[in-house]
Design a protein around this motif. Structure first.
Motif, short mmCIF file in Angstrom:
data_model
loop_
_atom_site.label_atom_id
_atom_site.label_comp_id
_atom_site.label_asym_id
_atom_site.label_seq_id
_atom_site.Cartn_x
_atom_site.Cartn_y
_atom_site.Cartn_z
N GLU A 190 0.82 -1.21 0.00
CA GLU A 190 0.00 0.00 0.00
C GLU A 190 0.85 1.26 0.00
N MET A 191 1.95 1.28 0.77
CA MET A 191 2.69 2.51 0.99
C MET A 191 3.85 2.72 0.02
N LEU A 192 4.49 1.65 -0.42
CA LEU A 192 5.65 1.82 -1.29
C LEU A 192 5.23 2.31 -2.67
N HIS A 193 5.99 3.24 -3.21
CA HIS A 193 5.69 3.80 -4.53
C HIS A 193 5.98 2.75 -5.61
N PRO A 194 5.04 2.52 -6.53
CA PRO A 194 5.23 1.43 -7.51
C PRO A 194 6.37 1.66 -8.49
N GLN A 195 6.86 2.90 -8.62
CA GLN A 195 7.98 3.15 -9.51
C GLN A 195 9.25 3.51 -8.73
N ALA A 239 8.92 2.78 6.53
CA ALA A 239 8.79 3.73 7.64
C ALA A 239 8.87 5.17 7.13
N HIS A 240 9.71 5.43 6.14
CA HIS A 240 9.84 6.78 5.59
C HIS A 240 8.55 7.21 4.89
N ARG A 241 7.93 6.29 4.14
CA ARG A 241 6.66 6.63 3.49
C ARG A 241 5.57 6.89 4.53
N LEU A 242 5.56 6.13 5.60
CA LEU A 242 4.60 6.38 6.67
C LEU A 242 4.87 7.73 7.32
N TRP A 243 6.11 8.08 7.50
CA TRP A 243 6.47 9.38 8.09
C TRP A 243 5.99 10.52 7.20
N GLU A 244 6.16 10.37 5.90
CA GLU A 244 5.72 11.41 4.97
C GLU A 244 4.21 11.58 4.98
N LYS A 245 3.49 10.50 5.27
CA LYS A 245 2.02 10.56 5.32
C LYS A 245 1.51 10.94 6.72
N LYS A 246 2.43 11.40 7.59
CA LYS A 246 2.09 11.83 8.95
C LYS A 246 1.60 10.68 9.84
N GLY A 249 3.28 7.41 14.39
CA GLY A 249 3.24 6.34 15.39
C GLY A 249 3.61 5.00 14.79
N LEU A 250 3.02 4.68 13.64
CA LEU A 250 3.32 3.42 12.98
C LEU A 250 4.75 3.41 12.43
N ALA A 251 5.22 4.59 11.99
CA ALA A 251 6.60 4.69 11.51
C ALA A 251 7.59 4.39 12.63
N TYR A 252 7.32 4.94 13.82
CA TYR A 252 8.19 4.66 14.96
C TYR A 252 8.11 3.19 15.37
N TYR A 253 6.94 2.59 15.22
CA TYR A 253 6.80 1.16 15.55
C TYR A 253 7.67 0.31 14.63
N ILE A 254 7.66 0.61 13.32
CA ILE A 254 8.49 -0.12 12.37
C ILE A 254 9.97 0.08 12.72
N SER A 263 19.42 -4.87 14.60
CA SER A 263 20.41 -3.97 15.22
C SER A 263 20.71 -2.78 14.33
N THR A 264 19.68 -2.26 13.68
CA THR A 264 19.82 -1.12 12.77
C THR A 264 18.78 -0.08 13.14
N ASP A 265 19.22 1.02 13.73
CA ASP A 265 18.31 2.05 14.22
C ASP A 265 18.37 3.26 13.28
N ILE A 266 17.43 3.33 12.35
CA ILE A 266 17.37 4.42 11.37
C ILE A 266 16.09 5.21 11.59
N HIS A 267 16.23 6.49 11.85
CA HIS A 267 15.05 7.33 12.08
C HIS A 267 14.19 7.36 10.82
N PRO A 268 12.87 7.29 10.95
CA PRO A 268 12.00 7.26 9.76
C PRO A 268 12.14 8.48 8.86
N ALA A 269 12.58 9.61 9.40
CA ALA A 269 12.70 10.82 8.59
C ALA A 269 13.99 10.87 7.77
N ALA A 270 14.96 10.02 8.07
CA ALA A 270 16.23 10.02 7.33
C ALA A 270 15.97 9.68 5.87
N ARG A 271 16.70 10.35 4.99
CA ARG A 271 16.48 10.19 3.54
C ARG A 271 17.63 9.40 2.91
N PHE A 272 17.24 8.41 2.11
CA PHE A 272 18.21 7.54 1.45
C PHE A 272 18.02 7.59 -0.06
#
Length: 421
Positions: A190-195, A239-246, A249-254, A263-272
Motif C-alpha cells: 500500500e505505501m511503497l511507490h510502484p515506480q 517507515a519513511h513513506r509512513l512518516w511522509e504521510k504523517k 506512530g506506525l513509523a516509529y513502531y516499524i 540492530s539497525t536504528d534508522i530514524h523514519p525521517a532520514a532520507r536515502f
C-alpha cells in the motif's frame, strides 16, 4: 675518551629553540655519540653537514599521499552496470535459458514500443531482468539442494514480482503478535511507490549482491533471502513513506521493531538514495533524523551518523554519492562527507570531508587523496576478473555471455534510469 661538546650535540639533534627536546635527546644519545666519536666514526665536519641537511629537510613541504582504492569499494553506480549472475553465466544450460528469456523480453519490448512508447517505461515484473535472474537462480539452487525447495518456492517462485517476494520475506521476519506478516505485507504494498521505491529496492539488491566482498554471497537470491542490511533498508523505506504521510506512530513502531531485529536504528525521517550497501551486524548502525545518504553509498557495521548534542534542527551528516563509511566510524554534526570519500574504521569525524579523500583517526584527519581509475568496467567484474570465469574461456558460452551482457545493459538501464511516476 674525548667527550663531544654540548653545542655540537645540540646542533646534531634539533634546532636551537626546542630546548626540552634537546635535553631529552641529548641524554638518550650521549652514549652512542661518545662511542662513535671515540672510535673515529664521526667528526666535527660530519656533524656540521648533518645539522645543515636537517635544517634543509625542515623547509621542504609535506608530501601528499595518494591511494588507489580496491574495485569493490569504488565500482561504478549499479544503475550504469547492472547485475549479471555468475551462478547462471558459469552453467551453460542456465546461461542459454537466461539468454532465451532476455531475447523474448527484447522482442516484447520492441513490440510494445511500436504500439505505445509511453507505456514501455512503466515497470512490471515481466520486463524486469533482475527478477528473471533471481527466479533462475532459485531454480538452480533447488536442483543442487532439493531440501531448499519449500523455502524457495514459498518465498520466491510463487510470488508474482520482485517487490512481492522481498516484502513477503521481510514481513515474516519483523512480524509480531500486534501486526502479523499478512498485514505488514499489505502495508508494504500500500505505501511503497510502484515506480520510485521499486527502482530503489532493485538497486539496493544489486548493490548487496555486487558490492559484497564475499564471493560466496554474491548472488541476488542470497541478498533477498538473507542480507539483513538489505532487509533493514526495505523496512526503512516503508517507515519513511509512513512518516511522509504523517503516520508517525506506525513509523516509529516499524523503526523500533527493525532496531530489535536487525540492530539497525534508522530514524523514519532520514532520507536515502538508491544502490545503498548496508552491512548490518551485531555492532549496529545508527542514523539520525536529518541525515541524508545519497546514491551508491557503502555503510558497514557499527556506523553512526549522529548529532553532536549541541545543535537543534538540521543536525545530522549529509553523505554524498559513492562515499564509504567503514566499520564503527562515527560522523557527528551537520557536516558533509564528499563524493567518493572514505572514512576508515573507528574514526570520529566532526568536520567536513572533501570529495575523494581518505580520513582517519580520532578526531579524523586527512590521510590521502583517492585516485579512482577507469570505472567503465562493470561492477560485476569487481570481485574476480571476468576473464577468469568459466563462461569466458569457451567461444560458444563467451558469445552468449556477451549478448546477455548487452541485453542486460539495454533493459536494466532503460528501466532503472527512467523517472516515470
Amino acid at each position: 675518551m674525548t667527550l663531544i661538546s654540548k653545542p655540537i650535540r645540540h646542533r646534531l639533534i634539533m634546532p636551537r629553540h626546542d630546548w626540552l627536546t634537546k635535553i631529552l635527546l641529548s641524554l638518550l644519545l650521549s652514549p652512542i655519540l661518545l662511542h662513535d666519536y671515540a672510535c673515529g666514526f664521526i667528526s666535527p665536519d660530519r656533524i656540521r653537514r648533518t645539522n645543515s641537511s636537517f635544517k634543509i629537510a625542515q623547509r621542504l613541504p609535506s608530501p601528499v599521499y595518494r591511494a588507489t582504492t580496491s574495485s569493490w569499494e569504488h565500482g561504478p553506480p549499479v544503475s550504469s552496470k547492472p547485475y549479471m549472475s555468475k551462478m547462471l553465466m558459469n552453467d551453460p544450460s542456465l546461461q542459454k535459458e537466461l539468454l532465451d528469456s532476455l531475447e523474448q523480453l527484447h522482442s516484447r519490448t520492441k513490440e510494445d514500443q511500436a504500439k505505445d512508447k509511453q507505456n514501455v517505461a512503466i515497470y512490471n515484473s515481466e520486463n524486469d531482468p533482475l527478477w528473471i535472474q533471481i527466479k533462475l537462480e532459485a531454480k538452480h539452487t533447488i536442483a543442487v539442494e532439493p531440501s531448499s525447495g519449500p523455502q524457495l518456492f514459498t518465498n520466491v517462485l510463487s510470488k508474482p514480482s520482485l517487490l512481492g517476494a522481498i516484502t513477503s520475506i521481510v514481513s515474516h521476519e519483523i512480524a509480531t503478535q500486534l501486526i502479523p506478516a499478512t498485514s505488514l505485507q499489505n502495508l508494504f504494498l500500500e505505501m511503497l511507490h510502484p515506480q520510485k521505491d521499486v527502482k530503489a529496492i532493485s538497486l539496493d539488491i544489486m548493490a548487496s549482491a555486487m558490492r559484497s566482498p564475499s564471493s560466496a554471497d554474491g548472488t541476488a537470491l542470497h541478498a533477498i533471502l538473507f542480507n539483513q542490511g538489505l532487509h533493514a533498508l526495505v523496512c526503512h523505506r516503508l517507515a519513511h513513506r509512513l512518516w511522509e504521510k504523517k503516520r508517525t506512530g506506525l513509523a516509529y513502531y516499524i523503526q523500533s521493531t527493525v532496531s530489535r531485529k536487525f540492530s539497525t536504528d534508522i530514524h523514519p525521517a532520514a532520507r536515502f538514495g538508491s544502490g545503498i550497501f548496508l552491512n548490518a551486524g551485531s555492532a549496529g548502525v545508527v542514523i539520525g533524523e536529518t541525515a541524508v545518504v545519497d546514491n551508491d553509498v557503502t555503510i558497514l557495521q557499527g556506523v553512526t551518523l549522529g548529532g553532536t548534542g549541541k545543535e537543534r534542527g538540521d543536525r545530522h551528516p549529509k553523505v554524498k554519492a559513492r562515499a564509504i563509511l567503514q566499520q564503527s566510524c562515527s560522523v557527528l554534526g551537520n557536516i558533509e562527507v564528499g563524493e567518493g570519500a572514505i572514512i576508515t574504521a573507528k574514526s570520529i569525524v566532526t568536520k567536513p570531508v572533501k570529495p575523494y579523500t581518505k580520513v582517519s583517526g580520532v578526531p579524523a584527519k586527512f590521510q590521502s587523496n583517492i585516485e579512482v581509475g577507469d570505472i567503465s568496467q562493470g561492477s560485476y567484474r569487481d570481485n574476480d576478473d571476468i576473464h577468469d570465469d568459466d563462461w569466458w574461456i569457451h567461444p560458444e558460452t563467451r558469445e552468449r555471455g556477451e549478448r546477455i551482457e548487452h541485453l542486460l545493459e539495454t533493459h536494466s538501464i532503460f528501466l532503472l534510469n527512467n523517472d516515470a511516476e
